[in-house]
Design an enzyme around this catalytic site. Structure first.
Site, PDB file in Angstrom:
ATOM      1  N   HIS A 167       0.805  -1.223   0.000  1.00  0.00           N
ATOM      2  CA  HIS A 167       0.000   0.000   0.000  1.00  0.00           C
ATOM      3  C   HIS A 167       0.836   1.270   0.000  1.00  0.00           C
ATOM      4  O   HIS A 167       0.310   2.345  -0.271  1.00  0.00           O
ATOM      5  CB  HIS A 167      -0.931   0.002   1.216  1.00  0.00           C
ATOM      6  N   ASP A 183       3.331   9.423  -0.999  1.00  0.00           N
ATOM      7  CA  ASP A 183       2.164   8.652  -0.580  1.00  0.00           C
ATOM      8  C   ASP A 183       1.919   7.539  -1.578  1.00  0.00           C
ATOM      9  O   ASP A 183       2.012   7.752  -2.794  1.00  0.00           O
ATOM     10  CB  ASP A 183       0.925   9.549  -0.518  1.00  0.00           C
TER      11      ASP A 183
END
Length: 762
Positions: free
Chosen positions: A176, A390
């Site tokens: 992720h 991110d």
């Protein structure tokens, strides 16, 4: 799992599940009620938000994870129809495995060393033992031939550990967070163990194409494994057979329909209105929503906001900022320092600029439920997502899903994974404070019509690519890993040779032309130019080429030519500008890209020759020349990574005989991609296909849908990749996976001209 989960029921009656999710945390948190009973409440976080709807659709689903408190694990229980299997972590595990190696070593390293990572051998020892505990728990509850889906950087050793125990299951891993460049990853002690742990999976998924390429580079450089495109050949131990592992990009999403539906709830709508009233009905409301993490760029955002207030660019009486900072990892020193800095900055800004009864920055250091967050997004005129690094950032997608009114502006960091998809956002480099300030001012002043145009494109991307699609794509690809022959052949959608009815084709073109971002691609020979015996004498339709050039200059349109010809040959016969991407050798060669297109997405398809491949190609070329000499009229074409046998000009039965000889020879070359086509057989020492090329081009151009014109057997690999919004147009007769058919090259030129007209009218 909206709201709260059920209280623990009896242990699941059959620990034998078809889908097992393994993550660091269970999707619930425990609360002690006044009567001493335990209540399990849905926990916040991107993974839980992403997976909850997926798990609801599974008949026999289990989730393995830590329950959130140190000490002995609770007994397995059921909540919201899922079987939950807690894993025990004691206080030392939390300090060393979780706070230490996971968040003190891996997290900063994987996020480009925004904070310096720390390396301690005892942390690694705890990481190994904790991973083993998760692996054993998952292996124990998986049915025979089960699918086990492991999530995130805390559990990178788990795939290999499960593989060693359960050879009968399929294993997927999804990362992720970003995966760093090999130069950064190489700094990690035990780096090879991490890679081998991940390679226990059959499929390894990443958020961004750059992450996938970074991982493949690390495997190639550090382990020396053979990497062919997205496939890694993992040697077995001793006489064990070699395994193939796929690394692929799967951008995660949200349950966008559910979020969008909340905006129709009268209570949520009223709450959004009340939020603005509580703020004193300012002209503009700017919102930031993040976990309190140093990767999210909160300090940079507040610095920019403070400077805008100081220089008078923003009037605090007219414009208010809300910063929601969800508590995170508060035992880790870097996070405690970050909280102190953020709260000090907020206090300073409010001390300088707030008026009585109205803060210049409304700071909320706590978690809110989904209904509140949807109301907040509905009240926001601008949302700032300014992450320094991110993996994805689901806040950006949640905001877009919360704005069916097509109002509001998303300011998005180019370093967030969401930037690959949400191209219509206001992109910003958050390290450049001046650029960030300018982006905020531009967003506050953006006209309503421009907001609508941007949000319409953003919503198309988010609503069409939801979490269900993400999970389906990943699990479907994982299912294919069990097939030793690779992908199944495309279905036959059209047989015979009758062209599609004109009104049907017109409707499809009209719908496609209205898509915000499109990719238009075409084969060359047989589509833009009639097939001729002398390949050098080919004459493409000048009107068709002109139309492609004009389409490439339109907003939201990417154009490419994908041919079996070499890149040099294709370029010489088309004379296309740099705005049109040229792809030669069935995807093995890629020409210059427009500056706005993501080059790294196509790097995996670019030519990659080695001395060994050069030697193999020379041997293949020599054999094909021997076949050609035995069959007059047969010719051999050499390309940078392939050799092609052309039988178009063969005499008598020479074409069939030469083709048979070539295919007999092909079965002796297990490492070579052999592609029979129209009167050609191509031998490529670099794996490439037009289907892979169209996928890469679609990602590189962030296309919402693509259209492809092709006439050859080699074009079927493209038609086999058709999505629901894509158009595949077969030129000529024959069974095809395309969904539309036209007669020949004049009709292909007409299709392109019609597309141009529809796009202009739209």
């Amino acid at each position: 799992m909206p709201g709260s989960a059920d209280r623990p029921a009896h242990a699941p009656h059959r620990p034998d599940h078809d889908l097992v999710v393994v993550a660091n945390r269970l999707p619930v948190d425990s609360r002690t009620l006044p009567d001493g009973a335990t209540e399990w409440v849905t926990s916040p976080g991107g993974l839980v938000t992403a997976m909850e709807s997926v798990m609801k659709g599974v008949d026999s689903g289990a989730w393995v994870g830590w329950a959130g408190a140190p000490g002995d694990a609770p007994d397995p229980f059921e909540a919201d129809g899922m079987s939950l299997y807690p894993v025990a972590l004691d206080q030392e595990d939390i300090e060393r495995y979780y706070e230490g190696f996971s968040n003190g070593t891996l997290w900063p390293l994987y996020h480009d060393v925004i904070v310096e990572p720390a390396f301690h051998r005892t942390w690694w020892d705890s990481y190994v033992s904790a991973n083993r505990r998760f692996a054993r728990a998952a292996a124990a509850v998986a049915s025979r031939t089960s699918t086990i889906w492991v999530h995130d950087y805390q559990l990178q050793l788990v795939p290999r550990m499960i593989r060693d125990d359960r050879a009968d299951v399929r294993i997927g891993f999804f990362n992720h967070i970003p995966f760093p460049p090999v130069e950064l990853f190489s700094q990690l002690p035990k780096r090879n163990q991490i890679l081998r742990g991940l390679l226990g999976a059959d499929l390894i998924g990443f958020q961004r194409e750059s992450d996938t390429q970074n991982f493949l580079a690390a495997v190639r450089k550090l382990l020396g494994h053979h990497v062919d495109g997205q496939t890694i050949s993992v040697p077995g131990l001793g006489a064990a057979p070699m395994r193939e592992v796929t690394a692929q990009t799967f951008p995660i999403s949200i349950d966008s329909a559910s979020v969008s539906a909340l905006t129709e709830d009268p209570e949520v709508r009223e709450h959004a209105a009340q939020l603005r009233r509580d703020l004193g009905n300012p002209r503009k409301v700017v919102v930031g929503v993040d976990r309190l993490d140093y990767t999210k760029g909160i300090r940079h955002r507040l610095k920019a906001w403070g400077e805008l207030l100081n220089d008078g660019s923003i009037d605090p009486h007219d414009t208010v900022m809300i910063q929601v900072a969800t508590p995170s990892r508060e035992r880790v020193e870097a996070y405690r320092q970050l909280r102190d800095e953020v709260e000090l900055t907020v206090g300073r800004i409010n001390g300088d600029h707030a008026s009585i009864g109205r803060a210049a920055v409304s700071y909320q250091h706590r978690s809110f439920d989904r209904r509140y967050m949807t109301a907040l997004y509905m009240a926001a005129d601008v949302v700032l997502v300014t992450a320094l690094r991110d993996g994805m950032n689901l806040v950006a997608k949640e905001y877009v899903a919360s704005r069916p009114d097509l109002q509001g502006v998303l300011v998005l960091s180019e370093f967030a994974g969401a930037a690959d998809e949400l191209r219509a956002a206001v992109m910003v480099n958050p390290h450049d404070i001046d650029e960030l300030k300018a982006a905020i001012l531009r967003s506050l002043a953006m006209p309503e019509e421009e907001q609508q145009e941007s949000m319409r494109s953003l919503r198309h991307q988010v609503m069409e690519n939801d979490v269900q699609s993400w999970a389906h794509d990943f699990l479907e690809r994982l299912e294919q890993s069990d097939d030793p022959h690779g992908e199944a052949k495309p279905v036959v959608r059209l047989s015979g040779g009758d062209p599609t009815e004109p009104e049907v084709l017109e409707g499809a073109l009209a719908e496609f032309a209205q898509t915000p971002r499109i990719l238009i691609a075409s084969d060359f020979d047989g589509v833009l130019a009639p097939i001729v015996n002398d390949r050098d004498a080919v004459e493409p339709d000048p009107a068709a080429l002109d139309t492609l050039r004009e389409l490439a200059d339109m907003p939201g349109v990417a154009v490419a030519l994908i041919s079996g010809r070499s890149l040099e040959d294709l370029d010489s016969h088309t004379g296309m500008p740099s705005s049109v991407v040229l792809v030669g050798s069935h995807g093995a060669e890629v020409g210059a890209l427009p500056p706005w297109m993501q080059a790294e997405v196509l790097d995996s398809a670019a030519l990659s020759m080695t001395p060994e491949k050069d030697e193999l190609l020379q041997s293949i070329t020599a054999t094909l020349h021997r076949i050609a000499r035995a069959h007059p009229g047969v010719e051999v074409e050499t390309k940078p990574s392939a050799a092609v046998l052309h039988t178009r000009n063969a005499r008598g039965r020479g074409a069939d005989n030469a083709t048979d000889s070539a295919l007999e020879y092909a079965v002796t070359l297990p490492e070579v991609t052999v592609t029979p086509g129209k009167e050609v057989v191509e031998f490529s020492v670099v794996h490439a296909s037009k289907g892979d090329a169209i996928d890469a081009l679609a990602r590189a151009s962030a296309a919402d849908a693509w259209l492809y014109l092709g006439d050859d057997v080699t074009d079927e690999s493209v038609f086999g990749h058709l999505g629901e919004s894509d158009c595949g147009i077969k030129v000529g007769e024959g069974d095809t996976a395309a969904n539309y058919r036209i007669a020949g090259t004049p009709e292909a030129a007409a299709v392109l001209a019609r597309l141009k007209a529809l796009r202009q009218d739209g």
